[in-house]
Design a protein around this motif. Structure first.
Motif, short mmCIF file in Angstrom:
data_model
loop_
_atom_site.label_atom_id
_atom_site.label_comp_id
_atom_site.label_asym_id
_atom_site.label_seq_id
_atom_site.Cartn_x
_atom_site.Cartn_y
_atom_site.Cartn_z
N GLY A 194 0.83 -1.21 0.00
CA GLY A 194 0.00 0.00 0.00
C GLY A 194 0.86 1.25 0.00
O GLY A 194 2.10 1.18 -0.02
N PRO A 195 0.22 2.44 0.05
CA PRO A 195 0.97 3.71 -0.02
C PRO A 195 2.03 3.86 1.07
O PRO A 195 3.12 4.36 0.80
CB PRO A 195 -0.12 4.78 0.14
N ASP A 196 1.73 3.40 2.29
CA ASP A 196 2.71 3.54 3.38
C ASP A 196 3.96 2.69 3.13
O ASP A 196 5.09 3.15 3.30
CB ASP A 196 2.08 3.16 4.72
N ASP A 243 6.95 -0.64 -6.92
CA ASP A 243 5.54 -1.03 -6.85
C ASP A 243 5.30 -2.38 -7.52
O ASP A 243 4.55 -3.22 -7.03
CB ASP A 243 4.63 0.05 -7.43
N ALA A 266 5.98 4.20 0.43
CA ALA A 266 6.69 5.42 0.88
C ALA A 266 7.97 5.04 1.63
O ALA A 266 9.03 5.65 1.43
CB ALA A 266 5.77 6.25 1.78
#
Lengths: 306, 432
Positions: free
Chosen positions: B240-242, B415, B245
């Protein structure tokens, strides 16, 4: 004569002779080695073959665990595993570099050490030392040489490769091949030395009378004279190469960078010991053994054809 | 010739059948002990570092003095590449001791699958004792069947350790340095490498070992997500985004050569080749007098109050092993060694944090005398464990391979690598 007259002892002896040969005591002499071979090689090999057909893992004695028969699925999984395929390519790269280099260097060094050199005994021992030194200690030295801030890069300065030797997916495997060649060389030099000492001196003397130089004598007498050892060296170096583990494990941090030095045996270790997939690891071992035996048979056929 | 091969084939078939008979038999004797009240002598293994050996010996001596009929023999865990491999082999051989005070939570699912562990819920007060001592954090140590196959014992909550001398040399503040956000951390890292006289801002091991994420990606992922595990409810969380990151943050450090992608041979922080390290409170005893150090929580993308930051526990549990026959003594000894007094001795001798609720209030004298441990004690209340899932080691290896390819060596987009790994891990942790 007497025995023939009584009939029974003669028949009994014949049966014994047909079963055990003329000197049955020979079986007693070979028994310790047969037991050793059977217990430490044949039995584990058969166990590996057996468990490769199961979803097998090692369990506590008496534990009720489910390890179902899975047929050939471990084999199909291994053969379609991209990590295994990569490891086979890596080891092929290793063998392509290591085997010719081993044959060439060990033969040349053996020929040199067979000549009347000053300090010949010292050099013979010196080349053998790496072979009997623990791999962990040897690899510490090579790490010091080839690490990013190591001696080689220090000497090369701006010419040092980037990424550095051991983290370059192009250079990591050749460096490992070089390390293993260097480490094993002493053993193969000994084999060649023994073979060289069996070549009659008269052949060299006759060649000299015919006007042959050093190179011609080497090509026409030495190389053919040690061909049976060359076959042995090629087969042994191939087997050692296919079983590569310690060097990629220690030198490149577990098959790195990014799998560029992953070997099939290292993968077996990861799968069988670390991850508990003994059946899968056994299938890798069986596939590897078949491939190595095939390559060795081809080597022998090609090298002994002449 | 044909007859010879026929004979060889016959012998081989007979041997395979014999082997099938030998290794296929799981119903033999020596199975897991079932009498939870049996008492008598037992054997235990403890870790082989000097501090824990001292603690282990003290525990055994104190117990043996009062229990002549239930003598405990303590030994250091046999040497091996890792404790997990030694324990795994010992389970297979059936010669594990009753208790091992060095059981990695990541290995518990595998040991459990091997039939090597005793569920502590077997004892009437088993689950309640664990929950009373450890609080809500104990739930992370339950297996998928809801049982405790491990006793959460001690934690080394990881934080960022930094070298104040190097920071000062680089012109950076030595108290509360700018390390809270990713942007701050990157800027600080650049300054350290440019002016601090170090080769690396921080130097986590870039090797392929399955456990390496626990000391680079995972602590920051836990912090960024406010305390999520790598996999929750069978669903991977890291793609996911976290997670992306965190990965991008590390990738930036590698790409800008602030973190080397080659392993350091030795201790880069002790040798002052790196300005920072991700470590637990054990490091205080190791670096304490040699390096002027400070400790801060791991960074998050936009910064977070220190009291809200979670981190990786780097916890070790106590496992009770199924080859044990005197389970009653083993359970009593386990409770003895995790009592308030024994935990206090562990804290005093090793600086490692017992898995107890409210450490600072339980041992106020210790933390008054050793204020440098207080930040770690506070952090210990917000720790997250590795997920207790089937194929745990395989899951971590899959994640590590994806991380190596995308973050450390930039061979594939992050990703894409994380998505592929997440798909594989989802199947893996379902037990298929």
């Amino acid at each position: 004569m007497t025995i023939a007259a009584t009939g029974r002892p003669s028949g009994h002896r014949d049966r014994m002779r047909s079963l055990f040969g003329r000197d049955p005591i020979g079986y007693a002499f070979i028994a310790p080695y047969v037991l050793f071979l059977g217990g430490l090689f044949a039995y584990p090999l058969l166990v590996a073959l057996y468990i490769s057909f199961f979803d097998y893992f090692f369990a506590a004695p008496g534990a009720q665990v489910d390890r179902p028969f899975v047929g050939l699925s471990n084999y199909t999984a291994v053969l379609s595993d991209s990590v295994f395929q990569r490891s086979m390519l890596n080891v092929a790269e290793f063998i392509v570099i290591n085997v010719p280099l081993t044959v060439l260097l060990s033969l040349v060094l053996a020929a040199a050490l067979n000549a009347k050199l000053p300090f010949r005994a010292f050099f013979r021992v010196a080349y053998y030392i790496p072979y009997v030194t623990a791999s962990v200690a040897v690899i510490g030295v090579w790490l010091w040489l080839f690490s990013r801030d190591g001696l080689i890069n220090g000497v090369l300065g701006p010419l040092a490769p980037s990424p550095s030797w051991l983290v370059s997916d192009v250079l990591a495997m050749p460096i490992i091949a070089l390390v293993v060649t260097w480490k094993q060389l002493g053993f193969y030099v000994i084999l060649y030395l023994a073979a060289l000492q069996n070549i009659p001196r008269e052949l060299y003397e006759a060649a000299e009378v015919d006007g042959a130089g050093v190179v011609r004598k080497f090509m026409s007498i030495t190389i053919p004279g040690v061909s049976s050892v060359t076959t042995l060296v090629v087969i042994l170096a191939t087997i050692v190469g296919a079983n590569l583990f310690t060097e990629p494990y220690l030198l490149t941090g577990g098959g790195g960078p990014n799998g560029a030095s992953m070997s099939p045996v290292l993968l077996m270790y990861q799968q069988g010991i670390e991850q508990g997939h003994a059946g899968y690891a056994a299938a890798i071992g069986v596939v590897l053994a078949i491939i190595v035996m095939t390559i060795s048979a081809i080597n022998r056929f090609v090298l002994e054809k002449d | 010739m044909a007859r010879t091969w026929l004979r060889v084939g016959g012998v081989a078939t007979a041997l395979v059948l014999l082997i099938a008979g030998c290794i296929g038999d799981n119903g033999g004797g020596g199975g897991p002990a079932s009498d939870a009240t049996a008492t008598g002598p037992i054997k235990i293994w403890y870790s082989n570092n000097a501090e824990e050996v001292t603690w282990g010996k003290a525990m055994v001596t104190a117990w043996n003095k009062d229990h002549p009929a239930e003598q405990v023999t303590g030994e250091e865990i046999p040497a091996g590449k890792s404790s997990e491999e030694v324990i795994g082999a010992s389970i297979t051989a059936g010669n594990t001791p009753c208790l091992i005070f060095n059981t990695s939570p990541a290995a518990v699912p595998q040991f459990e699958k091997q039939g090597g562990l005793v569920a502590l819920d077997t004892f009437p007060d088993g689950a309640s004792y664990i929950q009373a001592r450890t609080g809500d954090r104990a739930d992370q140590y339950k297996s998928t069947d809801g049982k405790f196959y491990q006793m959460p014992w001690k934690t080394n909550p990881v934080m960022i350790f930094y070298n104040k001398t190097v920071f000062a040399k680089a012109g950076l503040p030595t108290d509360n340095p700018p390390l809270t956000t990713y942007a701050d951390f990157l800027a600080t890292a650049k300054t350290l490498v440019a002016k601090g006289g170090v080769q690396a801002a921080i130097w986590p091991s870039p090797t392929s070992d399955f456990y390496q994420p626990w000391f680079d990606f995972y602590p920051l992922f836990i912090a960024q997500t406010g305390g999520k595990q790598l996999v929750e409810g069978g669903v991977p969380q890291f793609d996911g985004p976290d997670g992306l990151a965190v990965a991008d943050f590390w990738k930036s450090l590698y790409e800008q050569k602030l973190v080397p992608n080659e392993a350091y041979q030795g201790d880069s922080f002790a040798d002052q080749k790196a300005a920072m390290a991700i470590v637990g409170p054990w490091a205080i005893a190791v670096y304490g007098t040699k390096i002027e150090w400070g400790a801060v929580p791991v960074p998050t993308k936009d910064g977070m109050a220190p009291g809200d930051i979670h981190t990786f526990s780097d916890e070790k549990s106590i496992g009770m092993y199924s080859s044990c026959t005197n389970l009653g003594t083993a359970w009593s000894f386990l409770k003895f060694t995790t009592s308030k007094d024994s935990d206090g001795q562990l804290l005093t001798l090793t600086g490692q944090m017992p898995m107890r609720t409210d450490l600072t209030a339980t041992y106020p004298d210790y933390f008054t005398a050793h204020p440098e441990y207080t930040a770690f004690a506070d952090q210990a209340s917000r720790t997250v464990e590795v997920p207790n899932v089937p194929n745990s080691v395989e899951m971590w290896q899959t994640f590590r391979d994806a991380y190596s390819a995308s973050v450390i060596f930039s061979k594939t987009p992050v990703d894409e690598a994380f998505k592929t790994a997440a798909d594989e891990i989802k199947t893996m942790v379902s037990g298929n």
